[in-house]
Design a protein around this motif. Structure first.
Motif: not given
Length: 572
Positions: A155, A158-159, A166, A176
């Motif tokens: 994650i 991803y951020n 998230y 998320y």
């Protein structure tokens, strides 16, 4: 790469345990990952086929909103290709694949994909009744610490990719999940690694490929395979299922058990050889293959003949070449098609030019109300023509070659003309391009000169329209700025009325005629300048020098290589 072990063994539970150890072997994970990276563009048409799509512009706000509290803001954009989901057997396998993708992409930046993963507990690889359990999109408490730490790190990646914030905490994980769902539908993620999540109830028209490295059966198999069955346009008429396990028996069982009603329109496609060489249909009729179509094309409509004479001959050509375009679109998802196209790029462009000539001719006949027996039967594969597109960058490359010959290579001029005529997007810009070519003898930088030329002509013609139609200049510029941003001229509503002179100048039917005349002029202006010289602006410029904003498109379809066992399906 594909497990061919007979699934009807006696002690299946014991065998499954040993099998999964083999399935998670580092070398196997490496090979499957390598295959996906090498074939991703081919299966999803990334960088190859483009289309206009209504994209969401405020994903983060919508993801944090409660039950539709935040209004979705969308705008039309031209996007390339589709995206995919990778369904794996377990959380440990998801971890191995995610890490391997990062490792291989770091070594080869040309294979870079936008990848994410999501799961909420260590689900069983398959349920005994064939029904996939829904993973909890709000709670990660069932995860062991190792899995949660890994998901937290994923994650974080991803951020960094999307500038979000998230985590695996309950409320942030729920957001998320929403964010991932929206970005999949928006085609901002290329590949999402899941265990069970997104395999039931998730629909995205941009999703066209499901990679499978887990056992699926019965209802769960139908649910998972149905993720790719949302038809979007004439490009996406089927979904790809690429299996790294032998699920053929289970597919046959599920299809026969649930039938068309519960199978959601899943129809297994035939093999490459059937589509390429032909096959016998259900009614016993022999269905022609791609090779047969190409042979017929060359025999009946050779390029050595200057034109196609007679309405019936033209109709036959349109029907045959349209069928070839549809078959090429289908065959391009097969690895075996590479090197078997049976036509050169040059000849394909010439046939496309003829096809487009007839399209324009029949369009004119319809508009003029000419009465013929075959006009209503004519169906052109316009979207598929655009996928074998000749973009402005390709034309400018040819122009530069022509310029480098001191504008003496007449054969190059003929090549440029044929390339323009083969493209439905560039025909409306033909006069603009030809006038530019006529004046490039003394220029030093062809590309810079083109952008300056387009900017000058665009401003010149816009000022002329505003003057001739007595339009309100700020409102007209703003209207066109929105049109160039959205990729279309919007004529519904009152937007056009806001550009027009005061109502008192016109009344009744005369005003309607005036309005339609303005719409026609603005459409011609838009078609001429859209995609050739960057974005539009509300400011009245003294001089433009924009970079070309057109997305790069392949001149011809991407060639593919290698082979794998895969199940492909048509959809309703």
């Amino acid at each position: 790469m594909v497990d061919t072990k007979d699934e009807d063994i006696d002690d299946e539970m014991v065998w499954d345990i040993n099998r999964e150890k083999a399935m998670m072997a580092p070398q196997r994970i490496k090979l499957v990952t390598k295959y996906i990276l090498e074939h991703f563009d081919q299966k999803t048409y990334r960088g190859d086929k483009t289309y206009i799509y209504n994209t969401l512009t405020n994903i983060s706000q919508v993801a944090f909103g409660k039950n539709g509290a935040v209004e979705e803001i969308k705008q039309k954009q031209r996007v390339s290709g589709f995206n995919s989901i990778f369904a794996v057997a377990s959380v440990p396998m998801a971890k191995l694949y995610y890490q391997e993708f990062k490792k291989q992409m770091a070594k080869d930046p040309t294979k870079k994909l936008r990848i994410a993963t999501i799961f909420s507990y260590g689900a069983n690889e398959e349920e005994s009744d064939g029904i996939l359990d829904e993973e909890n999109s709000e709670d990660t408490s069932a995860l062991d610490q190792s899995s949660r730490d890994f998901l937290e790190a994923a994650i974080k990646d991803y951020n960094e990719m999307f500038h979000t914030n998230y985590s695996t905490d309950s409320d942030k994980f729920q957001n998320y999940y929403k964010d991932v769902s929206l970005r999949m539908k928006n085609k901002e993620l290329d590949l999402l690694i899941v265990v069970n999540m997104f395999l039931t109830g998730f629909d995205a028209t941009t999703l066209n490929t499901l990679w499978v490295d887990k056992n699926l059966k019965m209802h769960g198999l139908i649910q998972a395979f149905s993720r790719t069955n949302r038809i979007l346009n004439s490009i996406k008429t089927f979904g790809n299922i690429v299996c790294f396990r032998n699920l053929q028996k289970r597919v046959d069982t599920a299809i026969s058990l649930f039938g068309d009603k519960n199978a959601g329109g899943i129809v297994l496609m035939k093999g490459f050889k059937d589509y390429y060489y032909g096959y016998e249909g259900i009614d016993g009729k022999q269905m022609p293959g791609y090779a047969d179509m190409m042979e017929e094309l060359e025999e009946k409509f050779p390029l050595s003949e200057p034109q196609i004479v007679g309405e019936q001959n033209q109709k036959d050509f349109i029907s045959l070449f349209g069928a070839i375009l549809r078959m090429r679109n289908l065959l391009s998802s097969f690895d075996e098609f590479v090197g078997k196209e049976l036509i050169t790029e040059h000849d394909l462009r010439d046939y496309l030019s003829r096809y487009q000539d007839l399209h324009d001719e029949w369009k004119r006949k319809r508009e003029q109300g000419e009465s013929t027996d075959i006009i209503d039967d004519i169906v052109f594969e316009v979207e598929l023509i655009k996928q074998i597109e000749i973009n402005i960058d390709y034309i400018l490359m040819l122009v530069k070659k022509y310029h480098d010959t001191h504008c003496e290579d007449n054969e190059m001029l003929i090549t440029i003309t044929k390339a323009i005529d083969a493209s439905p997007e560039l025909r409306s810009k033909k006069e603009l391009i030809e006038n530019f070519i006529a004046g490039i003898n003394d220029v030093e930088d062809v590309m810079k000169e083109w952008h300056d030329y387009v900017a000058e002509k665009r401003e010149e013609e816009l000022v002329q329209i505003i003057k001739e139609e007595k339009l309100k200049e700020p409102e007209t510029r703003k209207f066109l700025e929105n049109a160039f941003r959205d990729g279309e001229i919007k004529t519904a509503g009152t937007d056009i009325d806001k550009l027009m002179p005061p109502v008192s100048r016109f009344g009744g039917r005369n005003r309607a005629v005036k309005k339609q005349g303005i719409i026609d002029k603005l459409k011609l202006f838009f078609e001429k300048f859209f995609g050739v010289g960057g974005s539009f602006t509300t400011e009245k410029p003294k001089f433009f020098n924009y970079a070309d904003a057109m997305a790069q498109q392949s001149v011809l379809m991407v060639a593919e290589d290698s082979a794998t066992h895969g199940t492909k399906k048509d959809a309703e």
